[in-house]
Structures are given as structure tokens and as C-alpha cells.
Design a protein around this motif. Structure first.
Motif, mmCIF file in Angstrom:
data_model
loop_
_atom_site.group_PDB
_atom_site.id
_atom_site.type_symbol
_atom_site.label_atom_id
_atom_site.label_comp_id
_atom_site.label_asym_id
_atom_site.label_seq_id
_atom_site.Cartn_x
_atom_site.Cartn_y
_atom_site.Cartn_z
ATOM 1 N N PRO A 93 0.813 -1.220 0.000
ATOM 2 C CA PRO A 93 0.000 0.000 0.000
ATOM 3 C C PRO A 93 0.847 1.271 0.000
ATOM 4 O O PRO A 93 0.506 2.253 -0.677
ATOM 5 C CB PRO A 93 -0.833 -0.128 1.281
ATOM 6 C CG PRO A 93 -0.979 -1.615 1.463
ATOM 7 C CD PRO A 93 0.336 -2.193 1.017
ATOM 8 N N PHE A 96 1.927 2.453 -3.415
ATOM 9 C CA PHE A 96 0.892 3.163 -4.174
ATOM 10 C C PHE A 96 0.735 4.598 -3.688
ATOM 11 O O PHE A 96 0.620 5.532 -4.495
ATOM 12 C CB PHE A 96 -0.435 2.410 -4.086
ATOM 13 C CG PHE A 96 -0.520 1.248 -5.035
ATOM 14 C CD1 PHE A 96 -0.972 1.430 -6.335
ATOM 15 C CD2 PHE A 96 -0.138 -0.019 -4.647
ATOM 16 C CE1 PHE A 96 -1.042 0.372 -7.231
ATOM 17 C CE2 PHE A 96 -0.206 -1.090 -5.527
ATOM 18 C CZ PHE A 96 -0.652 -0.888 -6.829
ATOM 19 N N THR A 97 0.732 4.804 -2.389
ATOM 20 C CA THR A 97 0.515 6.149 -1.867
ATOM 21 C C THR A 97 1.749 7.033 -2.010
ATOM 22 O O THR A 97 1.632 8.252 -2.228
ATOM 23 C CB THR A 97 0.094 6.103 -0.397
ATOM 24 O OG1 THR A 97 1.100 5.406 0.363
ATOM 25 C CG2 THR A 97 -1.238 5.392 -0.227
ATOM 26 N N TYR A 100 3.267 5.771 -6.681
ATOM 27 C CA TYR A 100 2.319 5.835 -7.793
ATOM 28 C C TYR A 100 1.447 7.086 -7.700
ATOM 29 O O TYR A 100 1.242 7.791 -8.700
ATOM 30 C CB TYR A 100 1.445 4.586 -7.809
ATOM 31 C CG TYR A 100 0.524 4.477 -9.012
ATOM 32 C CD1 TYR A 100 0.954 3.851 -10.177
ATOM 33 C CD2 TYR A 100 -0.762 4.995 -8.975
ATOM 34 C CE1 TYR A 100 0.120 3.737 -11.283
ATOM 35 C CE2 TYR A 100 -1.610 4.902 -10.080
ATOM 36 C CZ TYR A 100 -1.162 4.263 -11.223
ATOM 37 O OH TYR A 100 -1.991 4.183 -12.323
ATOM 38 N N ALA A 101 0.932 7.368 -6.511
ATOM 39 C CA ALA A 101 0.001 8.494 -6.354
ATOM 40 C C ALA A 101 0.595 9.837 -6.794
ATOM 41 O O ALA A 101 -0.088 10.626 -7.453
ATOM 42 C CB ALA A 101 -0.488 8.573 -4.908
ATOM 43 N N GLY A 105 -0.983 8.650 -10.188
ATOM 44 C CA GLY A 105 -2.161 8.741 -9.332
ATOM 45 C C GLY A 105 -3.040 9.928 -9.652
ATOM 46 O O GLY A 105 -4.243 9.919 -9.350
ATOM 47 N N ARG A 108 -6.050 8.752 -11.503
ATOM 48 C CA ARG A 108 -6.718 7.560 -10.967
ATOM 49 C C ARG A 108 -8.192 7.488 -11.353
ATOM 50 O O ARG A 108 -8.696 6.411 -11.691
ATOM 51 C CB ARG A 108 -6.580 7.508 -9.440
ATOM 52 C CG ARG A 108 -7.312 6.315 -8.838
ATOM 53 C CD ARG A 108 -6.915 6.040 -7.399
ATOM 54 N NE ARG A 108 -7.225 7.136 -6.498
ATOM 55 C CZ ARG A 108 -7.103 7.059 -5.172
ATOM 56 N NH1 ARG A 108 -6.674 5.936 -4.608
ATOM 57 N NH2 ARG A 108 -7.387 8.107 -4.429
ATOM 58 N N GLY A 127 -2.364 -3.817 -1.785
ATOM 59 C CA GLY A 127 -2.059 -2.449 -2.181
ATOM 60 C C GLY A 127 -2.820 -2.030 -3.418
ATOM 61 O O GLY A 127 -3.411 -0.945 -3.474
ATOM 62 N N TYR A 128 -2.846 -2.910 -4.411
ATOM 63 C CA TYR A 128 -3.538 -2.621 -5.674
ATOM 64 C C TYR A 128 -5.035 -2.479 -5.456
ATOM 65 O O TYR A 128 -5.640 -1.470 -5.858
ATOM 66 C CB TYR A 128 -3.242 -3.747 -6.664
ATOM 67 C CG TYR A 128 -4.067 -3.720 -7.920
ATOM 68 C CD1 TYR A 128 -3.745 -2.869 -8.972
ATOM 69 C CD2 TYR A 128 -5.187 -4.554 -8.066
ATOM 70 C CE1 TYR A 128 -4.495 -2.845 -10.139
ATOM 71 C CE2 TYR A 128 -5.937 -4.533 -9.230
ATOM 72 C CZ TYR A 128 -5.588 -3.678 -10.256
ATOM 73 O OH TYR A 128 -6.348 -3.657 -11.402
ATOM 74 N N TYR A 131 -6.017 0.553 -3.309
ATOM 75 C CA TYR A 131 -5.828 1.852 -3.943
ATOM 76 C C TYR A 131 -6.902 2.133 -4.995
ATOM 77 O O TYR A 131 -7.450 3.235 -5.054
ATOM 78 C CB TYR A 131 -4.436 1.926 -4.577
ATOM 79 C CG TYR A 131 -4.132 3.262 -5.200
ATOM 80 C CD1 TYR A 131 -3.764 4.353 -4.409
ATOM 81 C CD2 TYR A 131 -4.216 3.446 -6.574
ATOM 82 C CE1 TYR A 131 -3.489 5.594 -4.978
ATOM 83 C CE2 TYR A 131 -3.942 4.686 -7.147
ATOM 84 C CZ TYR A 131 -3.586 5.748 -6.346
ATOM 85 O OH TYR A 131 -3.331 6.972 -6.906
#
Length: 313
Positions: A93, A96-97, A100-101, A105, A108, A127-128, A131
């Protein structure tokens, strides 16, 4: 006379070789088909956010996100297809935060995602699914389908096996039978055919067979960190320009690019020199494609018509 005959044959051979070289250096341009209807634009890439060795703002994902930002701002109806391995190394997770975010992101709410193997390096890919929420498919199966104009767009989870993979195959068979759009695009992470380091993936053969026999038009994948366009192929991987399924590998979303291993039999265009995204314009009766790189001189673009769908077997 035998000497003259030999000399003549040698002269003729050299002439033909020179002519072949000349023609090979001047690639013939095939006229693009005239397609109808307004375009629905899709931007696709996989293998995206890797912040293990650099800040998100300095990552390859930041470069492709910067490429996408003005394009998506100019077209509010455009969508993003995220082709798996969206974070590295294990899909936590926090990846992602924190990675990716800040890059992809920002798109999204306009993204249609599929998971890759790195998401599942953490069991069940929390995580996937955490998110992306509902956009990642009900019951965390990883597969779903949406209608975009005249196109049926099918998301497939290529990172599963066993009973879950069998259930997905049955779902796909029913999906292809029940929704018979003029044009069909499927996307997942692991390519069925590839010239990249991972090579062909026989595990995807049942999925490829269902799609090809149903008359699907496009398959998008990542996994190999390069760009490749393959000619349309039938269920057995034989070239079939009239009825086959064309595959693009677009593992250029930001992760470190990797070498090609060999040339797949039906490979038409390849590059591993730049990150970038594939832009698709989905029209009523066909599609246009163009690879958009963040650097370098590599280009690939073209267009093709859809072909009539048949019932899945």
C-alpha cells in the motif's frame, strides 16, 4: 561461353542483391484505412512507478505522467489503461501512496487498471485493490469489462492461476458470447507473445485462443520493459492479417527499460530506448495507434479496421 555464362549470372545476382537492399531501405507505405465515427482516446502503458532508487519526482513514472498531463487535460473523455506492475517492488500500500500516487495517481479517476505479478508479490495484492477500489473489479477478481463507444474493453488478470484462473476463463467465455460489439480490446499484464526478456507466455494461450476465435481486435500488455507491435495472429500464433488479434507490448510506463532477447516471429516494430505511452484512437470501425515517447526519435503509428466478431467457442 561457360565463363561468360558465369559472369552474366554473377552480374545478375549482384544486381538483384543491390535492388533488394534498395527496396529494403525504402519501406513501402501502406495507405491507412479511412475510419468512421468520433474517436475515443486511450493512453496505455504498464510497468510504471519505481521509487527504490530515486524520488517520485525524478522517476520514469514522473516523466510519462508529465507527458500525459496536458494530453488528458485537453481531452476530458480520454481514458488511461494501466497494464500492471504499477508499483515496485512488491505492491505494498505504501508504494501506491508514496510512489504511484504522486505520478500516475493524478489520473486515478480516469484509469482502467489491471494487476501484474509485482502487485501479487504481496499475497492477495492488497495495495492494488485498496488503492483502486471498485475500479479494480468486484470481489477482487481483477477482471471486468466496460463499453467505450462501439468498443468492448475487457480487463483480464494474468497474475492468477488455479481455480481463480479457470473461473476467469469461464467469465471471459460468457463475456465474449453475451457482448458482441463491433470492435473488441482486451488488456492484461503478461504478453502472450514477446521479443523481450520474458519471451512468449504459453500460460496465456487459453485466453488468447478465446479472444482470437471470437474475433477480438486488440490485446495490450506490459511485463517486458519495452515497446513492441506484433502483426495480427490467430489462435495458434500464425499471422492472420484479415482476422487475427494484434498485440502491443507497452512496458514503458517508467520502470527501467530492458533488452530484447530475440525477435518474435510476427514482430513488426520494437524499441527499448525511451519510456512512453501508446495512444489509441478507438473509432466506430477501427483504431489508430501512435507510440508517444518522452525522449528519442523512435516513432510508430498506423491504423487498422476492426473485423466482425464471431461467437466464442
Amino acid at each position: 561461353m561457360p565463363h561468360l555464362s558465369f559472369a552474366f549470372r554473377r552480374h545478375l545476382t549482384l544486381t538483384l542483391v543491390s535492388l533488394a537492399a534498395l527496396l529494403g531501405g525504402c519501406a513501402m507505405q501502406v495507405p491507412a484505412p479511412a475510419l468512421s465515427g468520433p474517436a475515443i482516446t486511450i493512453y496505455a502503458a504498464g510497468d510504471i512507478a519505481d521509487c527504490r532508487w530515486r524520488l517520485p519526482s525524478l522517476s520514469g513514472a514522473a516523466a510519462t505522467a508529465a507527458l500525459l498531463t496536458p494530453l488528458l487535460a485537453a481531452d476530458p473523455e480520454a481514458r488511461v489503461l494501466a497494464l500492471g506492475d504499477l508499483t515496485y517492488p512488491v505492491g505494498l500500500p505504501a508504494e501506491f501512496t508514496d510512489c504511484y500516487a504522486p505520478t500516475w495517481g493524478r489520473f486515478r479517476e480516469r484509469t482502467l487498471p489491471v494487476p501484474g505479478n509485482h502487485e501479487y508479490y504481496t499475497p492477495l495484492a492488497p495495495g492494488y485493490y485498496g488503492y483502486f477500489g471498485a475500479a479494480a473489479a468486484p470481489e477482487r477478481s481483477g477482471h471486468y469489462a466496460v463499453q467505450l463507444g462501439s468498443w468492448r474493453v475487457i480487463a483480464i488478470n494474468s497474475a492468477i492461476s488455479g481455480p481463480a484462473a479457470e473461473a476467469q476463463l469461464e467469465w471471459l467465455r460468457a463475456e465474449l458470447s453475451e457482448h458482441r460489439s463491433r470492435c473488441t480490446l482486451a488488456f492484461w499484464h503478461h504478453p502472450r507473445f514477446s521479443s523481450g526478456g520474458h519471451g512468449d507466455n504459453a500460460r496465456l494461450a487459453p485466453i488468447w485462443t478465446l479472444l482470437a476465435e471470437a474475433g477480438a481486435d486488440l490485446a495490450l500488455s506490459g511485463h517486458d520493459h519495452d515497446y513492441e507491435r506484433l502483426a495480427p495472429q490467430d489462435s495458434a500464433g500464425r499471422r492472420d492479417d484479415a482476422h487475427g488479434l494484434r498485440q502491443f507490448v507497452v512496458g514503458t510506463g517508467g520502470a527501467q527499460l530492458t533488452p530484447f532477447l530475440f525477435t518474435s516471429a510476427n514482430s513488426e516494430r520494437r524499441d527499448n530506448s525511451t519510456h512512453g505511452v501508446l495512444r489509441l484512437a478507438l473509432r466506430d470501425d477501427g483504431y489508430e495507434w501512435e507510440f508517444l515517447g518522452v525522449a528519442g526519435n523512435f516513432q510508430d503509428k498506423g491504423a487498422a479496421r476492426c473485423h466482425a466478431r464471431s461467437a466464442a467457442k
